[in-house]
Scaffold this active site. Structure first.
Site, PDB file in Angstrom:
ATOM      1  N   LEU A 176       0.865  -1.173   0.000  1.00 51.01           N
ATOM      2  CA  LEU A 176       0.000   0.000   0.000  1.00 51.01           C
ATOM      3  C   LEU A 176       0.904   1.225   0.000  1.00 51.01           C
ATOM      4  O   LEU A 176       1.894   1.268   0.747  1.00 51.01           O
ATOM      5  CB  LEU A 176      -0.887   0.024   1.249  1.00 51.01           C
ATOM      6  CG  LEU A 176      -2.197  -0.761   1.243  1.00 51.01           C
ATOM      7  CD1 LEU A 176      -2.849  -0.694   2.613  1.00 51.01           C
ATOM      8  CD2 LEU A 176      -3.142  -0.227   0.181  1.00 51.01           C
ATOM      9  N   ASP A 177       0.596   2.236  -0.799  1.00 48.69           N
ATOM     10  CA  ASP A 177       1.376   3.465  -0.810  1.00 48.69           C
ATOM     11  C   ASP A 177       1.331   4.138   0.554  1.00 48.69           C
ATOM     12  O   ASP A 177       0.367   3.954   1.312  1.00 48.69           O
ATOM     13  CB  ASP A 177       0.823   4.435  -1.856  1.00 48.69           C
ATOM     14  CG  ASP A 177       1.103   3.984  -3.278  1.00 48.69           C
ATOM     15  OD1 ASP A 177       1.985   3.127  -3.473  1.00 48.69           O
ATOM     16  OD2 ASP A 177       0.426   4.494  -4.197  1.00 48.69           O
TER      17      ASP A 177
END
Length: 321
Positions: A53-54
């Site tokens: 996930l960023d």
């Protein structure tokens, strides 16, 4: 349906942990940073996650501990669900709120009819061009390394799958929440940008929350703060058992002699339809042994727990309060 196993944090922090912790990843941390924090906190000997996930994104991040790391790849291709906050009228260098503003345009605020015209264009199998700010590699280097150096490299469009899309309004008429269910490999930033262009005003991703991945939902997660409190209090940890990573895969149970041969990697006669993956269990004791496939009535091992891991997972179950 496998149920979560609650495990005493204080006791298990002093021995190997095997299972899946569903973390609600906090804002601002990379997936690896979040993983390393959990690993240190739980004194885990081995840990990994099931897909990045960023830093801008929050939400479901499965952390695999011990033997569970052998099966983490199963969730790389699982279905995902997101809630994405779109800001209309502004495009950025990265496609999200971390980038510099490229262009600001006037927004003709879309009504329900306009949304119903645009969103179906992005359903099903669609083509996406990966963004420059991505971990995808080109000639051995991640794309974001080229982007940070001011370089642009060719990226071939890739097919991705969008299952469902719907939109809800916020208090700001220029910001909308996009609810997405999609296949693995979908760039929500790119989806936001493409929808903005279809609306004629451009858009970028202001915030992103992953609400489910591969059957694991946000309601099952624990926050970093909650996890720290559980460890400090030597309270129970909500660990899912290792075979939860196999979801609803068909199961095979083996007698002790068969189980012993299976754990050596030997092929076993196992009549039935071809299937992959299969969750393989020993009948006595009732222990998860690993993952296999069935081909031409033969059971072929794909991933196996070691005898020590099997012993430790059984002990972990026995000490579960």
């Amino acid at each position: 349906m496998l149920q979560p196993a609650t495990t005493a944090a204080g006791r298990l922090s002093r021995r190997p942990l095997h299972g899946v912790l569903l973390l609600d990843k906090p804002l601002g941390l990379s997936s690896n940073d979040a993983l390393q924090r959990v690993k240190r906190l739980l004194r885990a000997q081995k840990a990994g996650h099931t897909g990045t996930l960023d830093p801008l994104a929050t939400g479901v991040l499965p952390i695999c501990l011990g033997a569970a790391t052998k099966f983490s790849a199963l969730h790389l291709h699982g279905t995902k669900r997101y809630v994405a906050r779109l800001q209309l009228g502004v495009t950025t260098t990265t496609g999200d709120a971390e980038g510099e503003v490229l262009q600001t345009r006037l927004v003709d605020v879309p009504n329900e009819v306009r949304w119903q015209t645009v969103l179906p264009l992005f359903l099903g199998q669609i083509m996406q061009r990966p963004p420059m700010y991505a971990a995808l590699k080109h000639q051995g280097k991640p794309l974001y390394a080229y982007a940070r150096a001011g370089q642009t490299v060719p990226r071939e469009p890739r097919q991705v799958r969008i299952d469902t899309l719907h939109i809800t309004a916020t208090d700001d008429p220029h910001e909308w929440d996009l609810h997405v269910q999609c296949g693995a490999g979908t760039y929500i930033r790119v989806l936001a940008e493409d929808i903005g262009e279809a609306l004629g005003c451009g858009a970028h991703l202001r915030a992103l929350r992953r609400t489910a991945t591969g059957g694991f939902g946000i309601e099952q997660t624990v926050s970093q703060q909650q996890l720290e409190q559980l460890v400090q209090q030597e309270a129970a940890l909500p660990l899912l058992p290792v075979p939860s990573l196999l979801g609803d895969a068909p199961t095979v149970q083996l007698e002790p002699e068969q189980a012993g041969r299976f754990l050596t990697g030997a092929r076993l006669r196992c009549p039935g339809p071809a299937a992959e993956p299969l969750a393989v269990w020993g009948r006595a004791p009732n222990a998860f042994l690993g993952m296999a496939k069935r081909v031409a009535d033969e059971l072929i091992a794909l991933r196996l727990l070691s005898p020590l891991e099997i012993e430790q997972t059984l002990s972990q179950q026995e000490t579960t309060p």
